[in-house]
Design an enzyme around this catalytic site. Structure first.
Site, PDB file in Angstrom:
ATOM      1  N   TYR A   1       0.853  -1.191   0.000  1.00  0.00           N
ATOM      2  CA  TYR A   1       0.000   0.000   0.000  1.00  0.00           C
ATOM      3  C   TYR A   1       0.894   1.248   0.000  1.00  0.00           C
ATOM      4  O   TYR A   1       2.114   1.144  -0.072  1.00  0.00           O
ATOM      5  CB  TYR A   1      -0.959  -0.041   1.195  1.00  0.00           C
TER       6      TYR A   1
ATOM      7  N   ARG B   1      -7.015 -15.308   9.782  1.00  0.00           N
ATOM      8  CA  ARG B   1      -7.992 -16.332   9.411  1.00  0.00           C
ATOM      9  C   ARG B   1      -8.281 -17.288  10.571  1.00  0.00           C
ATOM     10  O   ARG B   1      -9.391 -17.808  10.691  1.00  0.00           O
ATOM     11  CB  ARG B   1      -7.503 -17.060   8.166  1.00  0.00           C
TER      12      ARG B   1
HETATM   13 FE1  SF4 Z   1      -9.559 -20.111   6.680  1.00  0.00          FE
HETATM   14 FE2  SF4 Z   1     -10.946 -20.899   4.529  1.00  0.00          FE
HETATM   15 FE3  SF4 Z   1     -12.185 -19.824   6.636  1.00  0.00          FE
HETATM   16 FE4  SF4 Z   1     -10.675 -18.288   5.063  1.00  0.00          FE
HETATM   17  S1  SF4 Z   1     -12.558 -19.352   4.474  1.00  0.00           S
HETATM   18  S2  SF4 Z   1     -10.695 -18.296   7.303  1.00  0.00           S
HETATM   19  S3  SF4 Z   1      -9.032 -19.690   4.563  1.00  0.00           S
HETATM   20  S4  SF4 Z   1     -11.062 -21.759   6.581  1.00  0.00           S
END
Ligand code: SF4
Length: 644
Positions: A175, A321
């Protein structure tokens, strides 16, 4: 059985400047697209954060708050004007009730945005298109740079007024600030370009402006990419020099990440990348500064996070995540309930992939993500107890059974095979996809704890409905492979991709996979691991187009490394004993084969639904309704379990 409570370093408090954080677990900034288009906090945005504060995270670093509307890369939050303060004050008040600290990440997207988002050409240190976006940025003048410096200070002051405990200056991921700091994107030769001291003048002026406007006791974290992983990008040695200068300029902590858009796989690494893969960079930075260092990057397991803290590699572990997958990870860890933590599988389907479509994020393994504000479970739990039968033990069926049971119903789950998982049980089998197995392990143990009656090797028949006195039947029977109408299909060894992945068939040396979608491409990589020479025939002009970008990059590289013959724009005319007759551009040619693997897609399995039409309340979910990805199946299942 719960393990003994943890009382280790990961759960010990730490000070970042004047901010005291109760443990070493931080929610890393994740773009959610939950705010409204004007950057105001919505109920969806606030409840999402509250769930994580309630779950025990010591620190929440929010998504990027743009310092100007023209600095947005997505429909993120904003604090570029005073009118935005009130909605974000509600957020900080809700989070602080749980003893969690919250800092606003503040940023300007620079050249990593498009005119579709900001309504004008992006700005950058130098007028060089971003390779990932292929856009047309304008180089900033010095007065314009000074204006943006001041916008950072003003935004930080608004964050302070909104009750944030500090800000994280986003100097990573390419960025605007990162753009100035790196020779990769900064080709200026005035006082903001060239040597390192000039390239970091912009962030140093921003830090000074924030300090002057917000005072010495307002916490400032700086996020930086240790290595940009692009040709000509910054590496760890220069990053260490910058870290020392930033510390001297008065930041309170440094957050060590990686990458730029040109190396997006390193910004949000998929499951192809090892866990904790950049923690050694954090350690290197830690050796040259005395302020706290935050590490991040595919760390989803709190025991791994604890090892990192114990080894002195970093002071705080941030999980982006990991916090989406399970908002209650810290509390479960603290209570010793580690097996109850739902781990991120690195699939990218619900988060990274949707952000780049400017769609609100979701999560394959956490179907409640982004829907916390609907209070779905609380509402469902108020209903009368019902007999619920779920047919089909894939992730959708398993989530349906779990949700219905948690809502207070009596649930049985019928699976005709010997184990749960459905087609998803094959997902961990191709190379680099082992983490996919986390989900089924977790679901299975949760069903067990919940007391759901799981019936394996049990084919459910429509005639059983009355005998079972079921009130609601959830049909999660998945999909069945499409069989093509190809001449000579019975003359050679022809097998299904699914049977290959199940290890049910012995492959010949020369394998031709028919169908270049994701299943075909991944099965091809699996076949190469068995020592086969592999080709893929695909009638369209590209392979695995439905796959998410970062994972697709790894998949295509693996196909190339394993010398898989990609026969695109090609169709199969006929199969004979030891060859296939293929056609491309109207020209037929022979292709020698020992085994043909069919991977031509799937179609919904709707037999049970047809048989039971009108006889009982049925809810059809997942691929049985319409073939889509697992993200839709898990959300479908969760909702069906609540809607019985
Ligand atoms: Fe993890 Fe898949 Fe959930 Fe994203 S969608 S947080 S990559 S488990």
């Amino acid at each position: 059985m719960a393990r003994k409570s943890n009382t280790n370093g990961l759960l010990s408090p730490i000070s970042i400047g004047s901010m005291k954080v109760k443990n070493r677990l931080a929610v890393a900034a994740m773009v959610t697209v939950y705010c409204d288009t004007k950057g105001y906090a919505t109920d969806r945005y606030i409840d999402y954060h509250e769930a994580r504060a309630k779950g025990g995270w010591g620190l929440i670093i929010t998504e990027d708050y743009a310092v100007a509307p023209t600095g947005r890369g997505f429909w993120t939050a904003g604090l570029w004007e005073d009118g935005q303060i009130a909605s974000h004050t509600k957020l900080t008040e809700r989070v602080k009730k749980y003893g969690t600290k919250i800092v606003a990440q503040i940023y300007h997207a620079g050249r990593q945005t498009t005119s579709q988002v900001i309504g004008q050409r992006p700005v950058a240190p130098s007028p060089i298109p971003d390779p990932a976006l292929n856009n047309d940025p304008v180089g900033l003048t010095i007065p314009e740079i000074k204006t943006i410096v001041s916008q950072f200070g003003d935004t930080a002051l608004r964050a302070k007024k909104a009750g944030f405990d500090g800000v994280e200056i986003h100097g990573a991921h390419g960025y605007l600030i990162a753009g100035f700091m790196s020779s990769y994107s900064n080709k200026r030769f005035d006082e903001y370009g060239g040597n390192l001291d000039n390239r970091i003048r912009f962030p140093l002026e921003i830090i000074a402006d924030i300090r002057q406007k917000c005072g010495e006791d307002f916490t400032i974290i700086f996020r930086i990419s240790a290595n940009e992983f692009v040709a000509g990008g910054r590496d760890i040695e220069e990053t260490k020099l910058i870290a020392k200068k930033l510390e001297k300029a008065g930041i309170d902590a440094i957050h060590v990440s990686a990458g730029v858009y040109g190396s997006a796989w390193s910004v949000v690494p998929p499951l192809n990348i090892p866990h904790a893969w950049i923690v050694d960079y954090a350690e290197e930075v830690k050796q040259v500064v005395s302020i706290p260092v935050i590490t991040v990057g595919r760390i989803v397991n709190p025991e791994m996070a604890d090892n990192i803290i114990a080894a002195g590699k970093a002071d705080i572990v941030a999980m982006g995540r990991g916090s989406l997958a399970d908002p209650e990870l810290p509390n479960k860890y603290k209570d010793g309930n580690i097996e109850d933590i739902c781990l991120c599988i690195g699939c990218q389907q619900g988060c990274f992939q949707r952000v780049f479509m400017n769609e609100p994020i979701r999560c394959l393994v956490n179907p409640r993500l982004g829907f916390e504000y609907l209070k779905e479970m609380e509402k469902a739990s108020e209903g009368a107890k019902k007999q619920v039968v779920v047919v089909g033990g894939g992730p959708g069926g398993m989530y349906a059974a779990l949700a219905a049971s948690k809502a207070g119903h009596d649930v049985s789950l019928w699976e005709k095979n010997e184990c749960l998982g459905g087609e998803f049980a094959l997902a961990p089998i191709p190379p680099y996809k082992g983490d996919m197995s986390f989900l089924l392990t977790w679901l299975r143990s949760q069903l067990d704890k919940e007391g759901v009656k799981v019936k394996l090797n049990s084919e459910f028949k429509a005639s059983m409905v009355e005998e079972l006195k079921a009130d609601t039947l959830i049909i999660a029977t998945g999909a069945v492979p499409v069989t093509p109408d190809i001449k000579g299909l019975n003359t050679a060894q022809v097998v299904l991709a699914q049977d290959v992945l199940k290890g049910k068939v012995k492959l010949g040396k020369k394998v031709l996979v028919v169908g270049g979608g994701l299943i075909g491409a991944e099965t091809a990589t699996y076949c190469t691991m068995q020592g086969c020479q592999v080709g893929i025939v695909e009638k369209e002009n590209d392979i695995a187009v439905e796959e998410e970008t970062t994972r697709r990059g790894f998949l295509l590289a693996l196909l190339e490394e394993k010398k898989v013959n990609l026969l695109t724009n090609t169709s199969v005319k006929e199969i004979q004993k030891d060859k296939a007759i293929l056609e491309k551009n109207g020209q037929a040619f022979d292709y020698q084969i020992d085994t043909i693997v069919l991977a031509l897609g799937m179609k919904p399995n709707q037999e049970l639904e047809k048989e039971l039409a009108g006889k009982i309340k049925t809810i059809v979910i997942g691929d049985a309704k319409e073939t889509r990805n697992a993200l839709e199946a898990t959300r479908d299942g969760y909702k069906a379990g609540l809607d019985v």
